[in-house]
Structures are given as C-alpha cells and as structure tokens.
Design a protein around this motif. Sequence first.
Motif, PDB file in Angstrom:
ATOM      1  N   GLN A   1     -10.012   4.386   1.385  1.00 17.73           N
ATOM      2  CA  GLN A   1     -10.862   3.566   2.252  1.00 17.73           C
ATOM      3  C   GLN A   1     -10.044   2.922   3.369  1.00 17.73           C
ATOM      4  OE1 GLN A   1     -12.745   0.879  -0.506  1.00 17.73           O
ATOM      5  NE2 GLN A   1     -14.439   2.293  -0.940  1.00 17.73           N
ATOM      6  N   THR A   2      -8.861   2.417   3.024  1.00 22.84           N
ATOM      7  CA  THR A   2      -8.001   1.786   4.028  1.00 22.84           C
ATOM      8  C   THR A   2      -7.550   2.793   5.080  1.00 22.84           C
ATOM      9  OG1 THR A   2      -7.205   0.150   2.435  1.00 22.84           O
ATOM     10  CG2 THR A   2      -5.848   0.521   4.391  1.00 22.84           C
TER      11      THR A   2
ATOM     12  N   MET B   1       0.823  -1.199   0.000  1.00 20.94           N
ATOM     13  CA  MET B   1       0.000   0.000   0.000  1.00 20.94           C
ATOM     14  C   MET B   1       0.861   1.254   0.000  1.00 20.94           C
ATOM     15  SD  MET B   1      -2.913   1.260   2.677  1.00 20.94           S
ATOM     16  CE  MET B   1      -1.778   2.197   3.668  1.00 20.94           C
TER      17      MET B   1
ATOM     18  N   ALA C   1      -9.233   2.664  -3.065  1.00 19.15           N
ATOM     19  CA  ALA C   1      -8.879   1.614  -2.103  1.00 19.15           C
ATOM     20  C   ALA C   1      -7.973   2.156  -1.007  1.00 19.15           C
ATOM     21  CB  ALA C   1      -8.200   0.454  -2.831  1.00 19.15           C
ATOM     22  N   VAL C   2      -6.998   3.000  -1.383  1.00 22.05           N
ATOM     23  CA  VAL C   2      -6.084   3.579  -0.399  1.00 22.05           C
ATOM     24  C   VAL C   2      -6.846   4.460   0.586  1.00 22.05           C
ATOM     25  CG1 VAL C   2      -4.214   5.246  -0.094  1.00 22.05           C
ATOM     26  CG2 VAL C   2      -4.019   3.469  -1.826  1.00 22.05           C
TER      27      VAL C   2
ATOM     28  N   TYR D   1       0.313   4.655  -2.122  1.00 19.43           N
ATOM     29  CA  TYR D   1       0.127   5.940  -1.446  1.00 19.43           C
ATOM     30  C   TYR D   1       1.144   6.962  -1.942  1.00 19.43           C
ATOM     31  CZ  TYR D   1       0.232   9.516   2.108  1.00 19.43           C
ATOM     32  OH  TYR D   1       0.236  10.724   2.735  1.00 19.43           O
TER      33      TYR D   1
ATOM     34  N   GLN E   1      -1.778  11.803   5.063  1.00 17.72           N
ATOM     35  CA  GLN E   1      -2.929  10.923   4.885  1.00 17.72           C
ATOM     36  C   GLN E   1      -4.232  11.688   5.081  1.00 17.72           C
ATOM     37  OE1 GLN E   1      -2.286   7.696   7.610  1.00 17.72           O
ATOM     38  NE2 GLN E   1      -0.827   6.660   6.281  1.00 17.72           N
TER      39      GLN E   1
ATOM     40  N   GLU F   1     -10.407   3.751   7.404  1.00 14.54           N
ATOM     41  CA  GLU F   1     -10.679   2.700   8.392  1.00 14.54           C
ATOM     42  C   GLU F   1      -9.641   2.728   9.508  1.00 14.54           C
ATOM     43  OE1 GLU F   1     -10.733  -0.814   6.054  1.00 14.54           O
ATOM     44  OE2 GLU F   1     -12.673  -0.358   5.107  1.00 14.54           O
ATOM     45  N   GLN F   2      -8.377   2.958   9.154  1.00 16.86           N
ATOM     46  CA  GLN F   2      -7.328   3.052  10.177  1.00 16.86           C
ATOM     47  C   GLN F   2      -7.600   4.219  11.121  1.00 16.86           C
ATOM     48  OE1 GLN F   2      -3.701   3.388   7.943  1.00 16.86           O
ATOM     49  NE2 GLN F   2      -3.547   1.193   7.557  1.00 16.86           N
TER      50      GLN F   2
END
Length: 254
Positions: free
Chosen positions: A209-210, A1, A206-207, A5, A137, A213-214
């Motif tokens: 969303q990940t 990932m 996808a990044v 990123y 992020q 969630e973190q």
Amino acid sequence: MQAIYQAFEDFSGAEQRPCQTVLVGALGVTPYWHDAAGKLRLPLLQAPTVEEADRALASESPAVVVAPLALFMDGASMESACRWLSTAAVVVVTDTEANAALWRQLAWDALTPPPSADVAAATLTRALTEANRRSKQRQLIATYAHRLASLTRNERDVLDAVCEGRLNKQIASELNVSVRTIEQRRRRVFDKMGVDSAVPLAALTAVVQTLSEQNNRRRRAPSPPPTLPRMHHAAMPPSATPMVLASLAIAGMN
C-alpha cells in the motif's frame, strides 16, 4: 519500512536485472556522460527524440533517464517526460543550481552539467541503484496484485480483517459463519498469498500500500501552467524560469 521490504523480496522473485541508461536529446552527444558510462562499463542508449526514448522505456526493465531541463518545459514533450518520473530514476540536467534544487523535489535527482566524468559516474551509480530498487518495487506490487486477484470475495473479507488485527472469533461473528469456516478461509488466504501467518501478511500488505501510494504520487507529476502552452524553455525569459519551476515544485508537493 526498508527492513520489511527486504524480507519480502523473495515474495515476488525480484532479482537484480540489467539496467537501461537512456540519454535524451542533446545530452546524447555530451562527452562526460559517455566517459562516465565507460568508467562503469555501462552501455548507453542515445535517444535524440522523446519518441525514441519512449520506445526504449516501453519495457519493464529498470531504467535511468538523463534528460535536459528543456524537455520538461516543452509542452509537446511534457507528458512523456513526466511519465518517466513514475517509472525510471530520472536525472534532470539544469542550467543553474537553483533550478536543480527545485527539480530534486520532482525528479529522482537534478544537477547542473557535471564538471567531470567522475561526477557523472557517481551520479549514474546512485541512479542505477535507485532504478533497480524501483523495478523491484513494481515487481512486488504486481505479484501481490496477481495473488490478491486469486482470492474469492469471502477470502478477501478474511484478508482485510486479518490485516486489521481481528481474531478468528471476531471475524466469524461479523461474517455470521463458524470459527472453523474462518480458519479454513484464513489458511487458503495464507496459501494463495504465499505467507505462513498473519504477521507477514499484514506487513506485506502495508508495504505494498505504501509503495503504491508513492508511485501514484510520482504519476501525478505537474503539467505546464495554462499560461505557458507548448512554450520551449529557450524561448522563455531567464527571469521566468525560476518562477515556473517553483510553481511546478509546489504543485508536486500538493
């Protein structure tokens, strides 16, 4: 990932920003943290109270927080302290290595009082890198959300279908429109989201969303057990501390 990123840092215009380093409570007068900051030529902000730390951390700048364990065991301070876990690189200074090992499951790092300024400086150096990573992020997530909000409902349907790997003909059939209409909507989606094809769009989604969630998991930091309302860490018997920390760590993993 990480590779994906890195490829999308330009998407949000993310760049290295000045990082705040906040010493909370009694740590503000601890010499080795000041000596460490001097070695790194890093300005420090002393926040004797939780309220002052909250004000210092109200901006969107990257931040490192060095805080004593007692702050997280005091019901009056717990809410603020746990909120920092989701935004800053928090270093918890504990009384024993056993407690430090437990708190590493919740905070970015935890350690017993460093024996030297060199050890403290090494900790701050790693924390600064983490603080900037988290800041980038957050910028990425915010920019993605802003661009996503500019899509119409029809365009959002196309984005979802593209990210799921469906072809234009399939999408057109599902939405009961022509393939040409889907092609036009697809192009508008790419333009608004700042990408040039389906592959980076799906990877970016996808990044984000990940990462989201973190961040959500960090925000669900545990609160004090009901049996310990507003009890100061110093007031607890020594034998109780490991059990309390263990329950907090287990709750944080659920």
